[in-house]
Design a protein around this motif. Structure first.
Motif, PDB file in Angstrom:
ATOM      1  N   LEU A 165      -1.075  -0.794   0.519  1.00  0.00           N
ATOM      2  CA  LEU A 165      -0.388  -1.721   0.129  1.00  0.00           C
ATOM      3  C   LEU A 165      -1.211  -1.976  -1.071  1.00  0.00           C
ATOM      4  O   LEU A 165      -2.478  -2.920  -0.834  1.00  0.00           O
ATOM      5  N   SER A 166      -0.435  -1.616  -2.087  1.00  0.00           N
ATOM      6  CA  SER A 166      -2.121  -2.640  -3.154  1.00  0.00           C
ATOM      7  C   SER A 166      -0.862  -2.341  -4.077  1.00  0.00           C
ATOM      8  O   SER A 166      -0.545  -1.167  -5.011  1.00  0.00           O
ATOM      9  N   ASN A 167      -0.932  -2.916  -5.334  1.00  0.00           N
ATOM     10  CA  ASN A 167      -0.278  -3.084  -6.681  1.00  0.00           C
ATOM     11  C   ASN A 167      -1.429  -2.566  -7.778  1.00  0.00           C
ATOM     12  O   ASN A 167      -1.306  -2.106  -8.869  1.00  0.00           O
ATOM     13  N   HIS A 223       3.290  -0.043  -2.832  1.00  0.00           N
ATOM     14  CA  HIS A 223       4.229  -0.697  -3.111  1.00  0.00           C
ATOM     15  C   HIS A 223       5.604  -0.161  -1.869  1.00  0.00           C
ATOM     16  O   HIS A 223       5.567   0.941  -2.097  1.00  0.00           O
ATOM     17  N   TRP A 224       6.309  -0.692  -1.554  1.00  0.00           N
ATOM     18  CA  TRP A 224       7.293  -0.340  -0.957  1.00  0.00           C
ATOM     19  C   TRP A 224       8.871  -1.269  -1.154  1.00  0.00           C
ATOM     20  O   TRP A 224       8.536  -2.023  -1.532  1.00  0.00           O
ATOM     21  N   TYR A 266       7.029  -4.773  -2.333  1.00  0.00           N
ATOM     22  CA  TYR A 266       6.053  -6.085  -1.565  1.00  0.00           C
ATOM     23  C   TYR A 266       4.727  -4.770  -1.120  1.00  0.00           C
ATOM     24  O   TYR A 266       4.986  -3.915  -0.956  1.00  0.00           O
ATOM     25  N   THR A 267       4.348  -6.334  -1.282  1.00  0.00           N
ATOM     26  CA  THR A 267       2.317  -5.039  -1.111  1.00  0.00           C
ATOM     27  C   THR A 267       2.386  -5.583   0.811  1.00  0.00           C
ATOM     28  O   THR A 267       1.344  -5.534   0.797  1.00  0.00           O
ATOM     29  N   ARG A 312       2.604   2.664  -7.875  1.00  0.00           N
ATOM     30  CA  ARG A 312       2.298   1.484  -8.636  1.00  0.00           C
ATOM     31  C   ARG A 312       3.296   1.373 -10.289  1.00  0.00           C
ATOM     32  O   ARG A 312       3.445   0.860 -10.800  1.00  0.00           O
TER      33      ARG A 312
END
Length: 129
Positions: free
Chosen positions: A36-38, A49-50, A62-63, A86
């Motif tokens: 999880l990362s932008n 992200h989701w 969300y991350t 991303r």
């Protein structure tokens, strides 16, 4: 989005429950082989992200693995999460669950439907000249 060559395919599970505060639910995701990362990471895993959809409507991106969102109407609600990179391109990996809000729960008692609510925010008196 494509999964980086030679990396394991990500998996996703989603769960929903009543939140700690009235008028909210808690949604959490459990991920494997996904970061999880932008930001561009130095990882070999697929990353991003989701997206969260409630009853087919996009709620947010969300991350974090656990979030709280408002949900104040009773009945059954479909909660769906999907993984994206991303650039918001979907990996095609989704998970779904349902949550049923019973009439009279702390979520339902939090307030009325926004469309039905009437809130006075001020008064203006106009006098002709």
């Amino acid at each position: 989005a494509t999964i980086p060559s030679g990396t394991p395919k990500p998996s996703l599970q989603v769960a929903a429950s009543l939140g700690e505060k009235p008028g909210e639910i808690e949604v959490s995701v459990h991920l494997k082989n996904f970061a999880l990362s932008n930001k561009k990471d130095q990882t070999n895993l697929a990353s991003g992200h989701w997206h969260l959809l409630v009853d087919g409507d996009l709620v947010g991106m969300y991350t974090k693995e656990k979030i709280h969102i408002p949900l104040s109407t009773s009945g059954e609600h479909k909660i769906m999460a999907g993984l994206s990179d991303r650039n918001h391109c979907e990996y095609g990996i989704h998970a779904m669950t349902t949550i049923t809000i019973e009439k009279g729960t702390s979520v339902e008692d939090h307030g009325t439907n926004k469309e039905d609510a009437e809130i006075e925010i001020g008064r203006l008196e106009v006098q002709p000249h």
